[in-house]
Design a protein around this motif. Sequence first.
Motif, PDB file in Angstrom:
ATOM      1  N   SER A 157       1.009  -1.077  -0.062  1.00  0.00           N
ATOM      2  CA  SER A 157       0.094  -0.088   0.005  1.00  0.00           C
ATOM      3  C   SER A 157       0.877   0.904  -0.443  1.00  0.00           C
ATOM      4  O   SER A 157       1.930   1.048  -0.373  1.00  0.00           O
ATOM      5  N   GLU A 158      -0.039   2.130   0.173  1.00  0.00           N
ATOM      6  CA  GLU A 158       1.141   3.759   0.013  1.00  0.00           C
ATOM      7  C   GLU A 158       2.249   3.494   1.115  1.00  0.00           C
ATOM      8  O   GLU A 158       3.663   3.944   1.121  1.00  0.00           O
ATOM      9  N   ASN A 159       2.236   3.026   2.174  1.00  0.00           N
ATOM     10  CA  ASN A 159       2.866   3.428   3.556  1.00  0.00           C
ATOM     11  C   ASN A 159       3.491   2.159   3.559  1.00  0.00           C
ATOM     12  O   ASN A 159       4.309   1.967   5.233  1.00  0.00           O
ATOM     13  N   THR A 160       3.214   0.216   3.872  1.00  0.00           N
ATOM     14  CA  THR A 160       3.374  -1.036   4.320  1.00  0.00           C
ATOM     15  C   THR A 160       2.954  -1.820   3.439  1.00  0.00           C
ATOM     16  O   THR A 160       2.519  -1.634   2.154  1.00  0.00           O
ATOM     17  N   ASN A 161       4.030  -2.820   3.166  1.00  0.00           N
ATOM     18  CA  ASN A 161       3.761  -4.401   3.178  1.00  0.00           C
ATOM     19  C   ASN A 161       2.820  -4.982   3.070  1.00  0.00           C
ATOM     20  O   ASN A 161       1.997  -4.899   4.067  1.00  0.00           O
ATOM     21  N   TYR A 162       1.569  -4.521   1.880  1.00  0.00           N
ATOM     22  CA  TYR A 162       0.382  -5.935   2.487  1.00  0.00           C
ATOM     23  C   TYR A 162       0.066  -7.477   1.781  1.00  0.00           C
ATOM     24  O   TYR A 162      -0.510  -7.444   2.802  1.00  0.00           O
TER      25      TYR A 162
END
Length: 221
Positions: free
Chosen positions: A38-43
């Motif tokens: 996602s924009e800021n983290t591993n999904y």
Amino acid sequence: MLKKLFSYLIPINIYKSKSAVSKSIEVTWTNGELLIDSENTNYSYGSLQRILRIGLRKIGFNTIQSMENILVLGVAGGSVIKTLVDEIKFKGQITGVEIDPAIIEVANSYFQLNEIPNLEIHIQDAFDFILRSKDHYSLIIIDVFQDLQMPNFLFETFFINHTASLLKKNGFILFNTMILNEGDNVRNKNFITNFDNTNFKINSIPRIERHNELILIQRIK
């Protein structure tokens, strides 16, 4: 294959889109692995797959193989489902619940999630699914995030009690949480107090991949 090889030098983005739920969805080759972020983290995959694999090992691969059915709340790209099917060789029924149809499309296109025969996906809010479910499960995996945020309902007593009521005897809840500040730490400790020691056995695995804490709950009665 070239992109995979070059990804050991620099991350190579191969897909990017917007989602009303997840905001940004990216598929990237990184160190030879295909990841969903996602924009800021591993999904999905990468660090997230490693985190949940630790929890599954704590339960025991042999124990999981003997289970009848597993519920996954928060499918995203399906990395934990791939671990269950490809590594653990789980043959029972897997029910996946994911609120974002866009990320399921990505999972189907890049990770062939739709080719897993014992998997059924529900495009639905996890809270609504739990309230309406009549089935009972040997394992419930909770991995619900919106970027760096965890929905408040996951920690509310009403949701907790309903989720626990769907566990079979000796069944497990594996709850992946993110701790970014002291408030999150207190939140997790309060969550654990919802389970009495007479009916449940609780084990927390803190500071996995720096910011994640796994909470493992087993129904013993």
